[in-house]
Scaffold this active site. Structure first.
Site, PDB file in Angstrom:
ATOM      1  N   ASN A   1      -0.381   7.894  -7.157  1.00  0.00           N
ATOM      2  CA  ASN A   1      -0.313   9.427  -7.156  1.00  0.00           C
ATOM      3  C   ASN A   1       0.619  10.079  -8.188  1.00  0.00           C
ATOM      4  O   ASN A   1       0.439  10.880  -8.959  1.00  0.00           O
ATOM      5  CB  ASN A   1      -0.133  10.076  -5.831  1.00  0.00           C
ATOM      6  CG  ASN A   1      -1.430   9.998  -5.153  1.00  0.00           C
ATOM      7  OD1 ASN A   1      -2.348  10.805  -5.236  1.00  0.00           O
ATOM      8  ND2 ASN A   1      -1.546   9.108  -4.114  1.00  0.00           N
TER       9      ASN A   1
ATOM     10  N   SER B   1       0.703  -1.138   0.007  1.00  0.00           N
ATOM     11  CA  SER B   1       0.045   0.013   0.184  1.00  0.00           C
ATOM     12  C   SER B   1       0.925   1.296   0.005  1.00  0.00           C
ATOM     13  O   SER B   1       0.645   2.144  -0.714  1.00  0.00           O
ATOM     14  CB  SER B   1      -0.821   0.056   1.346  1.00  0.00           C
ATOM     15  OG  SER B   1      -0.179   0.148   2.430  1.00  0.00           O
TER      16      SER B   1
ATOM     17  N   ARG C   1       0.569   3.505  -3.249  1.00  0.00           N
ATOM     18  CA  ARG C   1      -0.144   4.812  -3.021  1.00  0.00           C
ATOM     19  C   ARG C   1       0.632   5.925  -3.627  1.00  0.00           C
ATOM     20  O   ARG C   1       0.256   6.777  -4.670  1.00  0.00           O
ATOM     21  CB  ARG C   1      -0.318   5.290  -1.569  1.00  0.00           C
ATOM     22  CG  ARG C   1      -1.067   6.560  -1.262  1.00  0.00           C
ATOM     23  CD  ARG C   1      -1.155   6.573   0.160  1.00  0.00           C
ATOM     24  NE  ARG C   1      -1.767   5.778   0.950  1.00  0.00           N
ATOM     25  CZ  ARG C   1      -1.394   4.750   1.715  1.00  0.00           C
ATOM     26  NH1 ARG C   1      -0.088   4.915   1.964  1.00  0.00           N
ATOM     27  NH2 ARG C   1      -2.063   3.962   2.259  1.00  0.00           N
TER      28      ARG C   1
END
Lengths: 156, 292
Positions: free
Chosen positions: B223, B215, B219
């Site tokens: 982004n 994660s 993440r």
């Protein structure tokens, strides 16, 4: 998009940077910050202390001035007293001296009065004899009438 | 301008070629594969690390107690901010966690910040250089944002993962550390219950631990990759544009507005992502040090 072996190098590089920062970066900056904080705290405490000391000193100065004023007043008082004493004594001395001088003069006057009376007595006897001689017309023997004359002199 | 020239060289491509070219790493060897190195990612990571270390260690070495300079004051502000974030979450004593956090924040922020450079600036210059050196600029690949490469975020996340394990081992001791793998989060009182729950606990623990680096890395990567892609798409608006077409002027204005808006928004994103990576690392490390 799929990760390749690059990630191993990236991970190691990241760890190396972390290690360098942990070893040579963070502690120095933290130490500087904490030192400064401590110094500021000390400075503030010192300022407070200095303020308290100043207040203390001010109080002491005021006290000293009060004491000095009291002392000065006391000294002035004493001086006044002393001066009064001196003046009184001088007055008394002067009075005494005056009395003494007066007494001496009185004595002298008395002596002179006595002398003058003595002289007058002698002269009165002589004058009386001369007057009586003139009245009688002949010389009175002073020795013959000594008793009478002495009586006359004593009566004067 | 440059991308237009590049598109001319690659007559087949156009928009798809342009985007594909922008999303291809400078690789060595030149094919995709597990043993391939992304040279552009490595180079810009090196540049960012060097810049960060030069700034941080340089200031640290000359850190003054009285009369700190402007750079030192700024860095101290960041240091105090990070230190506060760490102390809020982690209540133990650790020499590692705060420097680790500021390194994550600094590196991720700087790496993300490369996204603020115009999307064609360095890749365009790189292609131009290739052209001048007599090579085919269509093969001159360059991606300058290291965090838009999953290798970077995965590498960092795995390092954090290893540090979490080390941290847990150090703070709890091996007995508790390995014991908890089988006795938490489900507690049993009887021996039978413990034996029954042990595999379940271990499985949960494995999932919990595995999810974190995944994660964390996805993440940040997601982004930044998306951000970069949008910059590329904004750049595409005037791809192959000519001054004789009216649409060029309309699209030019649209491109400027879109580029400005997305750049402004992206400033928030890059800072926020750096902060999230840092905060999650602090939280994970704090959790690793706690007994269950």
């Amino acid at each position: 998009m799929i990760p390749n072996i690059t990630f191993v190098i990236q991970g190691l590089a990241f760890f190396a940077v972390v290690w360098l920062v942990m070893k040579f970066g963070w502690p120095h900056i933290m130490a500087a910050i904490e030192d400064r904080q401590q110094k500021i705290a000390e400075g503030l405490a010192a300022a407070d202390r200095a303020k308290a000391e100043l207040k203390d000193a001010d109080a002491r100065v005021a006290d000293e001035i009060k004491k000095a004023r009291a002392q000065a007043a006391e000294i002035v008082d004493k001086a006044h007293q002393q001066a009064n004493q001196i003046v009184d004594k001088a007055k008394a001395d002067a009075l005494l001296e005056a009395a003494r001088v007066k007494a001496t003069a009185q004595t002298e006057i008395d002596g002179m009065v006595g002398k003058a009376r003595e002289a007058l007595r002698g002269q009165v006897a002589t004058l009386a004899v001369q007057g009586a001689s003139k009245i009688i017309g002949r010389e009175i023997n002073a020795d013959a009438h000594k008793v009478l004359l002495d009586q006359l002199v004593a009566e004067i | 301008m440059l991308q237009a020239q590049a598109a001319e060289h690659e007559s087949a491509g156009g928009m798809t070629e342009y985007i594909g070219h922008h999303l291809t790493h400078l690789r060595w060897p030149a094919q995709d594969g597990f043993w391939t190195l992304n040279l552009d990612t490595l180079f810009f990571t090196f540049v960012v690390c060097a810049a960060f270390l030069a700034l941080f260690l340089g200031v640290a070495r000359r850190a003054k107690v009285a009369n700190p300079g402007k750079v030192q004051s700024f860095l101290e502000m960041v240091v105090v901010f990070v230190d506060g974030a760490v102390k809020e979450t982690f209540h133990g004593k650790s020499k590692l966690i705060a420097p680790l956090s500021i390194t994550i924040f600094g590196l991720v922020f700087f790496m993300n910040f490369l996204d603020m450079l115009p999307v064609d600036l360095l890749p365009g210059l790189w292609m131009r250089g290739h052209e001048l050196a007599g090579h085919n600029p269509a093969h001159a690949y360059l991606r300058i944002v290291p965090t838009a490469d999953l290798s970077t975020t995965l590498g960092m996340a795995l390092t954090v993962f290893l540090l979490i394990q080390y941290f847990g081992l150090k703070h709890k001791g091996p007995a508790v550390f390995f014991g908890e793998m089988f006795t938490a989060p489900f507690h049993a009182h009887g021996t039978v219950g413990k034996i029954v729950l042990a595999p379940i606990n271990f499985l949960l623990r494995l999932i919990e631990e595995a999810v974190r680096p995944v994660s964390l890395s996805l993440r940040l990567f997601g982004n930044m990759y998306a951000g970069e892609l949008i910059f590329i798409l904004i750049a595409v608006m005037t791809l192959d544009a000519t001054l004789t077409h009216f649409s060029t002027y309309l699209l030019g204005i649209g491109q400027f507005i879109a580029g400005f808006a997305w750049t402004a928004f992206h400033i928030l994103v890059i800072t926020l992502q750096a902060f999230i990576f840092m905060m999650l690392t602090i939280v994970y490390l704090s959790m690793a040090a706690e007994r269950h």
